[in-house]
Design an enzyme around this catalytic site. Structure first.
Site, PDB file in Angstrom:
ATOM      1  N   GLU A 246      54.239 -21.437  36.744  1.00 18.36           N
ATOM      2  CA  GLU A 246      52.967 -22.014  36.312  1.00 18.36           C
ATOM      3  C   GLU A 246      52.548 -22.958  37.413  1.00 18.36           C
ATOM      4  O   GLU A 246      53.091 -24.050  37.557  1.00 18.36           O
ATOM      5  CB  GLU A 246      53.141 -22.732  34.967  1.00 18.36           C
ATOM      6  N   CYS A 280      46.831 -29.593  35.889  1.00 19.32           N
ATOM      7  CA  CYS A 280      46.567 -28.329  36.576  1.00 19.32           C
ATOM      8  C   CYS A 280      45.370 -27.592  35.984  1.00 19.32           C
ATOM      9  O   CYS A 280      44.764 -26.754  36.640  1.00 19.32           O
ATOM     10  CB  CYS A 280      47.804 -27.445  36.560  1.00 19.32           C
TER      11      CYS A 280
END
Length: 476
Positions: A246, A280
């Site tokens: 990720e 993010c």
């Protein structure tokens, strides 16, 4: 208020001969010393994880779920202590830290349920034969979690591994170790067997360089920058070790003319500066229909200018500091590059105050495509607002970066929504909300934003190996 920092190896807490300082980013004061794992510590962690896996993989899913649920309940009970420790080491407002603890507990609760739902299947076959598919725990997991969410990010890795029946060695972030330590304490008190969960800190390159090549390590689970993710993926590929990545994002927000423009702008500015933009999935590149651009820009800048910046332990603070001193010159460089290339700085753009790693909520407008910030994830309190003449242009701009983690849109038009679902290149698309994921939904990216998914019914897939069994009742 801040825990005694230790490693956790084979069910035992331990110190080491070397340690690292942990700094409060709001005050620049040292708040703890973090032990740095030695080679012996890593050897012991690997041996413990191998033994822990042998035991845990044979533990009934219902028992695994019981332990995970109990740990989640303890985290909820200890919410205030954990939240205060997170705010001290990370700087985020205390209320955000409290919500992070609950979010981490929700991840565990979801994964505990998924432990009971790791279904196989039976494939139709002729009489006397059976084809069955089994999902079995993949093995020892090497997990790596980042500093921006000290509790909920480790929870993602630990929850998935334990629910699937794996053991895990977690290297949590050295800047923000308290969240992971509180998680381990909760699992220890919940009765997790020794060796199933191990926690180390130290030199990231040394730890990854040791763990990833080891034969018992059958999955590398990492959340962090794309550059580091590529390096770890390359290292894992040399040993045919699967990865769950990720990685970074640079989230676009498409604002269409039919939306409630003021509400969209206020929502966008509020969410952009959550966690000081160190997310993010943070909405960063706003592409606004030119007919409503000025209205959106004015409302966004007004809300950004109202953000209260300060020490997260103080009442009323909406945005804390950056996590470390390296981020201040990095953000300043992006602002100056954009300014030099013709962008307008509508708010902020500089360090805030003289003590602590604070940066002003910053808004840039009319930023040319040649500016670095249009391609590089700022990972801080910096938003870009650019006008577009059509949905075609907005989608083209949204897809113009190598990242594809989260994307957002504000519109009520069904035809616009259908096009964006089909054409915006992201793993997570949110419409009329800036929330990117929930425990029950799959989360992950496309392109350079990673591989695999966490959460949802897909969340345990990476932690299992699929085995097909062909059973014939007679020798054929």
């Amino acid at each position: 208020m801040y825990p005694d920092l230790k490693l956790y190896v084979g069910g035992e807490w331990r110190k080491s001969t070397e340690d690292l300082p942990v700094i409060n980013p709001a005050t620049e004061e040292e708040i703890g010393r973090l032990p740095k794992a030695s080679q012996r510590d890593l050897d012991d962690a690997l041996a413990a994880a191998v033994e822990g896996f042998a035991l845990w993989r044979k533990t009934a899913p219902r028992e695994r779920a019981r332990v995970i649920h109990r740990a989640a309940a303890l985290l909820r009970e200890r919410q205030e202590d954990i939240a205060r420790a997170i705010t001290l080491e990370h700087g985020k407002p205390l209320q955000e830290a409290r919500l992070e603890v609950i979010r981490g507990a929700e991840f565990f609760e979801w994964d505990a349920g998924e432990a009971m739902r790791l279904y196989g299947r039976v494939i139709p076959s002729k009489p006397g034969e059976s084809f069955t598919v089994h999902h079995q725990p993949v093995g020892v997991v090497a997990g790596f979690s980042p500093w921006n969410f000290p509790m909920s990010q480790p929870a993602r890795k630990i929850g998935g591994a334990l629910a699937a029946g794996c053991s895990i060695i977690l290297k949590a972030a050295e800047e923000t170790p308290a969240g992971a330590i509180h998680i381990v304490r909760a699992f220890e008190d919940a009765g997790l067997p020794k060796g199933v969960l191990n926690l180390v800190f130290g030199d990231p390159a040394e730890i990854s360089g040791f763990l990833i090549p080891q034969e018992p390590v059958r999955l590398v689970a990492f959340t962090g920058s794309t550059a580091v993710g590529r390096h770890l993926t390359t290292l894992a590929s040399e040993h045919m070790t699967p990865v769950l990545m990720e990685l970074g994002g640079h989230a676009p927000v498409i604002v269409c003319e039919d939306s409630d423009i003021v509400k969209a702008a206020v929502s966008g500015a509020t969410r952009k500066f959550r966690n000081a933009g160190q997310v993010c999935t943070s909405p960063t590149r706003f592409f606004v229909q030119d007919t409503v651009f000025e209205e959106f820009q004015d409302s966004f800048v007004r809300r950004a200018s109202e953000i209260i910046v300060g020490n997260g332990m103080e009442d009323g603070v909406e945005m804390g500091p950056l996590a470390n001193d390296r981020r201040i010159p990095a953000l300043s460089a992006l602002v100056e590059d954009a300014r030099a290339k013709g962008a307008e700085v509508l708010a902020g753009g500089a360090r805030h105050g003289n003590t602590g790693y604070f940066f002003e909520p910053t808004v840039l407008a009319n930023v040319p495509a040649t500016a670095r910030v249009m391609q590089e994830e700022p990972f801080g309190p910096l938003a870009v607002i650019n006008p577009v003449s059509s949905l075609d242009e907005a989608i083209e701009q949204a897809n113009s970066v190598p990242y594809g983690l989260a994307g957002y849109a504000f519109t009520n038009r069904a035809d616009y929504i259908a096009r964006m679902i089909d054409e915006v290149q992201v793993g997570n698309l949110s419409i009329n909300t800036l929330e990117a994921s929930m425990p029950e939904t799959p989360f992950g990216g496309v392109k350079s934003s990673g591989y695999g998914r966490e959460g949802g019914s897909e969340g345990l897939d990476n932690y299992t190996a699929i085995k097909h069994v062909w059973h014939s009742c007679e020798i054929v």
